[in-house]
Design a protein around this motif. Structure first.
Motif, PDB file in Angstrom:
ATOM      1  N   ASP A  29      -6.533  11.903  -0.532  1.00 40.62           N
ATOM      2  CA  ASP A  29      -6.894  10.504  -0.347  1.00 40.62           C
ATOM      3  C   ASP A  29      -5.746   9.785   0.334  1.00 40.62           C
ATOM      4  O   ASP A  29      -4.575  10.095   0.087  1.00 40.62           O
ATOM      5  CB  ASP A  29      -7.165   9.820  -1.694  1.00 40.62           C
ATOM      6  N   PHE A  30      -6.076   8.802   1.149  1.00 34.32           N
ATOM      7  CA  PHE A  30      -5.094   7.941   1.781  1.00 34.32           C
ATOM      8  C   PHE A  30      -5.249   6.562   1.160  1.00 34.32           C
ATOM      9  O   PHE A  30      -6.339   6.003   1.190  1.00 34.32           O
ATOM     10  CB  PHE A  30      -5.323   7.864   3.294  1.00 34.32           C
ATOM     11  N   VAL A  31      -4.166   6.029   0.609  1.00 34.75           N
ATOM     12  CA  VAL A  31      -4.215   4.734  -0.044  1.00 34.75           C
ATOM     13  C   VAL A  31      -3.179   3.835   0.622  1.00 34.75           C
ATOM     14  O   VAL A  31      -1.992   4.154   0.645  1.00 34.75           O
ATOM     15  CB  VAL A  31      -3.918   4.860  -1.557  1.00 34.75           C
ATOM     16  N   ASP A  32      -3.648   2.729   1.157  1.00 37.07           N
ATOM     17  CA  ASP A  32      -2.766   1.727   1.735  1.00 37.07           C
ATOM     18  C   ASP A  32      -2.322   0.828   0.598  1.00 37.07           C
ATOM     19  O   ASP A  32      -3.071  -0.026   0.140  1.00 37.07           O
ATOM     20  CB  ASP A  32      -3.524   0.941   2.812  1.00 37.07           C
ATOM     21  N   GLY A  33      -1.080   1.040   0.144  1.00 35.69           N
ATOM     22  CA  GLY A  33      -0.566   0.256  -0.967  1.00 35.69           C
ATOM     23  C   GLY A  33       0.063  -1.052  -0.548  1.00 35.69           C
ATOM     24  O   GLY A  33       0.395  -1.877  -1.391  1.00 35.69           O
ATOM     25  N   GLY A  34       0.242  -1.242   0.768  1.00 38.88           N
ATOM     26  CA  GLY A  34       0.840  -2.482   1.246  1.00 38.88           C
ATOM     27  C   GLY A  34       2.105  -2.812   0.492  1.00 38.88           C
ATOM     28  O   GLY A  34       2.992  -1.983   0.342  1.00 38.88           O
ATOM     29  N   THR A  35       2.185  -4.002  -0.043  1.00 41.62           N
ATOM     30  CA  THR A  35       3.343  -4.430  -0.831  1.00 41.62           C
ATOM     31  C   THR A  35       2.973  -4.603  -2.307  1.00 41.62           C
ATOM     32  O   THR A  35       3.640  -5.326  -3.036  1.00 41.62           O
ATOM     33  CB  THR A  35       3.905  -5.766  -0.287  1.00 41.62           C
ATOM     34  N   LEU A  36       1.924  -3.926  -2.725  1.00 46.33           N
ATOM     35  CA  LEU A  36       1.418  -4.116  -4.086  1.00 46.33           C
ATOM     36  C   LEU A  36       2.343  -3.573  -5.172  1.00 46.33           C
ATOM     37  O   LEU A  36       2.379  -4.104  -6.278  1.00 46.33           O
ATOM     38  CB  LEU A  36       0.037  -3.482  -4.238  1.00 46.33           C
ATOM     39  N   ALA A  37       3.067  -2.516  -4.891  1.00 44.38           N
ATOM     40  CA  ALA A  37       4.016  -1.889  -5.807  1.00 44.38           C
ATOM     41  C   ALA A  37       3.462  -1.766  -7.229  1.00 44.38           C
ATOM     42  O   ALA A  37       2.641  -0.897  -7.485  1.00 44.38           O
ATOM     43  CB  ALA A  37       5.352  -2.600  -5.768  1.00 44.38           C
ATOM     44  N   LEU A  38       3.883  -2.619  -8.149  1.00 39.62           N
ATOM     45  CA  LEU A  38       3.510  -2.490  -9.558  1.00 39.62           C
ATOM     46  C   LEU A  38       1.995  -2.501  -9.766  1.00 39.62           C
ATOM     47  O   LEU A  38       1.489  -1.850 -10.681  1.00 39.62           O
ATOM     48  CB  LEU A  38       4.178  -3.608 -10.367  1.00 39.62           C
ATOM     49  N   GLN A  39       1.278  -3.194  -8.925  1.00 38.19           N
ATOM     50  CA  GLN A  39      -0.186  -3.237  -9.049  1.00 38.19           C
ATOM     51  C   GLN A  39      -0.838  -1.903  -8.682  1.00 38.19           C
ATOM     52  O   GLN A  39      -2.028  -1.714  -8.911  1.00 38.19           O
ATOM     53  CB  GLN A  39      -0.750  -4.360  -8.192  1.00 38.19           C
ATOM     54  N   LEU A  40      -0.068  -0.984  -8.107  1.00 42.05           N
ATOM     55  CA  LEU A  40      -0.598   0.333  -7.738  1.00 42.05           C
ATOM     56  C   LEU A  40      -0.587   1.324  -8.902  1.00 42.05           C
ATOM     57  O   LEU A  40      -1.125   2.411  -8.774  1.00 42.05           O
ATOM     58  CB  LEU A  40       0.220   0.926  -6.585  1.00 42.05           C
ATOM     59  N   THR A  41       0.003   0.965 -10.012  1.00 44.60           N
ATOM     60  CA  THR A  41       0.189   1.936 -11.090  1.00 44.60           C
ATOM     61  C   THR A  41      -1.124   2.567 -11.551  1.00 44.60           C
ATOM     62  O   THR A  41      -1.180   3.771 -11.760  1.00 44.60           O
ATOM     63  CB  THR A  41       0.920   1.306 -12.293  1.00 44.60           C
ATOM     64  N   TYR A  42      -2.163   1.780 -11.697  1.00 44.35           N
ATOM     65  CA  TYR A  42      -3.435   2.342 -12.172  1.00 44.35           C
ATOM     66  C   TYR A  42      -4.048   3.282 -11.143  1.00 44.35           C
ATOM     67  O   TYR A  42      -4.778   4.214 -11.487  1.00 44.35           O
ATOM     68  CB  TYR A  42      -4.417   1.237 -12.579  1.00 44.35           C
ATOM     69  N   ILE A  43      -3.771   3.067  -9.875  1.00 42.62           N
ATOM     70  CA  ILE A  43      -4.277   3.960  -8.816  1.00 42.62           C
ATOM     71  C   ILE A  43      -3.453   5.245  -8.794  1.00 42.62           C
ATOM     72  O   ILE A  43      -3.998   6.347  -8.803  1.00 42.62           O
ATOM     73  CB  ILE A  43      -4.237   3.262  -7.440  1.00 42.62           C
ATOM     74  N   ILE A  44      -2.146   5.120  -8.775  1.00 39.71           N
ATOM     75  CA  ILE A  44      -1.256   6.281  -8.700  1.00 39.71           C
ATOM     76  C   ILE A  44      -1.452   7.196  -9.903  1.00 39.71           C
ATOM     77  O   ILE A  44      -1.427   8.424  -9.775  1.00 39.71           O
ATOM     78  CB  ILE A  44       0.212   5.822  -8.590  1.00 39.71           C
ATOM     79  N   ALA A  45      -1.675   6.629 -11.073  1.00 44.43           N
ATOM     80  CA  ALA A  45      -1.803   7.412 -12.305  1.00 44.43           C
ATOM     81  C   ALA A  45      -2.992   8.365 -12.277  1.00 44.43           C
ATOM     82  O   ALA A  45      -3.018   9.342 -13.027  1.00 44.43           O
ATOM     83  CB  ALA A  45      -1.897   6.479 -13.510  1.00 44.43           C
ATOM     84  N   LYS A  46      -3.964   8.132 -11.404  1.00 44.23           N
ATOM     85  CA  LYS A  46      -5.147   9.000 -11.316  1.00 44.23           C
ATOM     86  C   LYS A  46      -4.844  10.344 -10.668  1.00 44.23           C
ATOM     87  O   LYS A  46      -5.621  11.275 -10.786  1.00 44.23           O
ATOM     88  CB  LYS A  46      -6.252   8.326 -10.490  1.00 44.23           C
TER      89      LYS A  46
END
Length: 166
Positions: A29-46
């Protein structure tokens, strides 16, 4: 929108547009995290594994220098200060490690030439470094059992110039 600072997002989109990937049992999967940083935790954890594309700062490093390393073996000279992230991505990874949710993480990054607000024009150094990063990522994915086919030839600057429309 921060010139060279957007390398991670632009390179992610360029590789996604230019290649199709295949694997017998894994997905990519390709995920554009932009500048979200901490808000990406629930996505990265998958995920079981992660390759993070970003820009970094490092002591005594030259503009355009490319780094590729596992998170747990991060060189001491590397830091992520001065980016457009409100919370640095490194802090997000450290938080996830503390919580026990950090997947196996590889970091592929380079030193930006400039951080310039409201510009999509990338420096020549970043464009050259992105080619090295692309080859590095493709080689890494091959070692992970992926094959790929090039399906388009979008340039990094072309992707960056249109990224705000996507």
């Amino acid at each position: 929108m921060f010139a060279d600072e957007g390398l991670g997002v632009h390179l992610c989109k360029q590789i996604q547009k230019n290649y199709t990937f295949f694997h017998s049992s894994s997905t990519l999967d390709f995920v554009d995290g932009g500048t979200l940083a901490l808000q990406l935790t629930y996505i990265i954890a998958k995920y079981d594994s992660l390759v993070l594309l970003d820009v970094i700062d490092a002591d005594d490093a030259d503009i355009g220098e490319v780094f590729f390393f596992p998170y747990e073996a991060m060189p001491k000279k590397v830091n992520w200060s001065g980016s457009a992230h409100e919370v640095e991505m490194l802090q997000t990874l450290q938080y996830m490690e503390l919580m026990g949710d950090l997947p196996q993480t590889q970091i592929l990054a380079c030193i930006p030439k400039r951080i310039e607000q409201m510009s999509f024009t990338l420096s020549n150094e970043i464009i050259h470094s992105a080619k090295i990063m692309e080859k590095t990522l493709l080689n890494y994915l091959e070692k992970q059992g992926f094959t790929y086919k090039k399906v388009a030839d979008y340039s990094l600057q072309e992707v960056a110039s249109h990224s705000y429309k996507e």
